[in-house]
Design an enzyme around this catalytic site. Structure first.
Site, short mmCIF file in Angstrom:
data_model
loop_
_atom_site.label_atom_id
_atom_site.label_comp_id
_atom_site.label_asym_id
_atom_site.label_seq_id
_atom_site.Cartn_x
_atom_site.Cartn_y
_atom_site.Cartn_z
N GLU A 43 0.85 -1.19 0.00
CA GLU A 43 0.00 0.00 0.00
C GLU A 43 0.89 1.24 0.00
O GLU A 43 1.96 1.26 0.62
CB GLU A 43 -0.87 -0.01 1.26
CG GLU A 43 -1.86 1.13 1.35
CD GLU A 43 -2.64 1.13 2.66
OE1 GLU A 43 -3.79 1.59 2.67
OE2 GLU A 43 -2.07 0.68 3.68
N LYS A 113 -10.29 0.34 -1.85
CA LYS A 113 -10.34 -0.03 -0.42
C LYS A 113 -11.65 0.43 0.23
O LYS A 113 -12.03 1.60 0.12
CB LYS A 113 -9.14 0.60 0.29
CG LYS A 113 -8.98 0.25 1.76
CD LYS A 113 -7.75 0.96 2.31
CE LYS A 113 -7.51 0.66 3.77
NZ LYS A 113 -6.35 1.45 4.30
N CYS A 156 -4.67 -3.54 3.45
CA CYS A 156 -4.29 -3.12 4.80
C CYS A 156 -5.37 -3.31 5.87
O CYS A 156 -5.57 -4.41 6.37
CB CYS A 156 -3.80 -1.67 4.76
SG CYS A 156 -2.82 -1.18 6.21
#
Length: 270
Positions: A43, A113, A156
């Site tokens: 990321e 995300k 993440c």
């Protein structure tokens, strides 16, 4: 699906697009020279620093990141994951976007995300990802690859939401990507155990490229990019310096674990 080597890249990205892409290229080259056919970048691989600067440069970062991924995949003839970079939206914010690219430079899968890191940590640091990032609204994709297996995307903070990975396993994933810039404070206690849990409960390989070290005066990442097998065994760990964690993805191991521990077949609730 065949046996192959995968690489989880570990970077120390800074608020400098060109330096970061040069660092990423060096680490991709290192991974390929060791035989990796699937290479995964963390990321924020192309920019990590001041949020205002990220927004101001978002268009350039997005275009340069996508061009870089496609160029590198073609040059090295690999499948390449860019684990997260800002893509501008009409709302004035950005999507934190992961992009999977094939060896011909074609886009294979894209994921925006959905879980944003808005957290006040006990060490005094506050993170408000939603101030600059617009959450995605679509479920993460699973890219079906005959050679590399079915590849499930995430980014993440998603790792704390097991239902997302259950969905990926229900969609047939063999490998779960968890590219991250995990904070040093949370990473020391939670990073490894969360990755192992996601691998074990879904009997999948987990490939988790990571950020490490200090990025500016406020941001420090945990490191320990790793690859975990479907039994939860850590196959490779990059430690706390920039580098690569490389391990073999074995279909026979996946089949063995799923045969010996058929928990996916025993699910009562879906």
């Amino acid at each position: 699906m065949k046996s192959y080597l995968a690489a989880a890249v570990q970077m120390n990205s800074l608020p400098d697009l060109h330096e970061n892409l040069a660092q990423a290229e060096d680490l991709i080259d290192l991974a390929v020279r060791q035989g990796a056919e699937l290479v995964c970048l963390p990321e924020n691989f192309s920019f990590l620093g001041d949020e205002a600067a990220k927004i101001a440069e978002a268009e350039t970062i997005a275009q340069s990141s996508e061009k870089f991924l496609k160029t590198m995949a073609q040059r090295y003839q690999i499948t390449l994951l860019g684990g997260g970079f800002p893509v501008p939206t009409a709302a004035g914010k950005v999507h934190n976007t992961a992009l999977l690219v094939g060896a011909n430079g074609e886009e294979l899968a894209r994921y925006e995300k959905v879980h944003l890191f808005d957290v006040n940590l006990p060490d005094g640091n506050t993170y408000q990802e939603s101030e600059t990032v617009l959450a995605g609204t679509n479920l993460p994709p699973v890219h079906p690859s005959k050679e590399l297996g079915h590849l499930g995307l995430s980014v993440c903070y998603d790792v704390r939401f097991p239902e997302l990975y259950r969905y990926l396993s229900q969609m047939g994933a063999h490998v779960l990507f968890v590219p991250a810039a995990f904070t040093a404070y949370t990473g020391k206690d939670h990073w490894q155990v969360l990755l192992q849990a996601r691998a074990i409960e879904n009997t999948c390989y987990v490939i988790a490229p990571a950020q490490t070290g200090r990025h500016n005066s406020l941001r420090q990442s945990h490191g320990h990019a790793m690859i975990v097998d479907p039994w939860g065994i850590i196959l490779a760990d990059a430690g706390d310096k920039p580098g690569v964690a490389i391990a073999s993805i074995e279909p026979s191991r996946l089949e063995q674990v799923r045969r010996q521990m058929p928990s996916l077949q025993h699910r009562v609730f879906s």
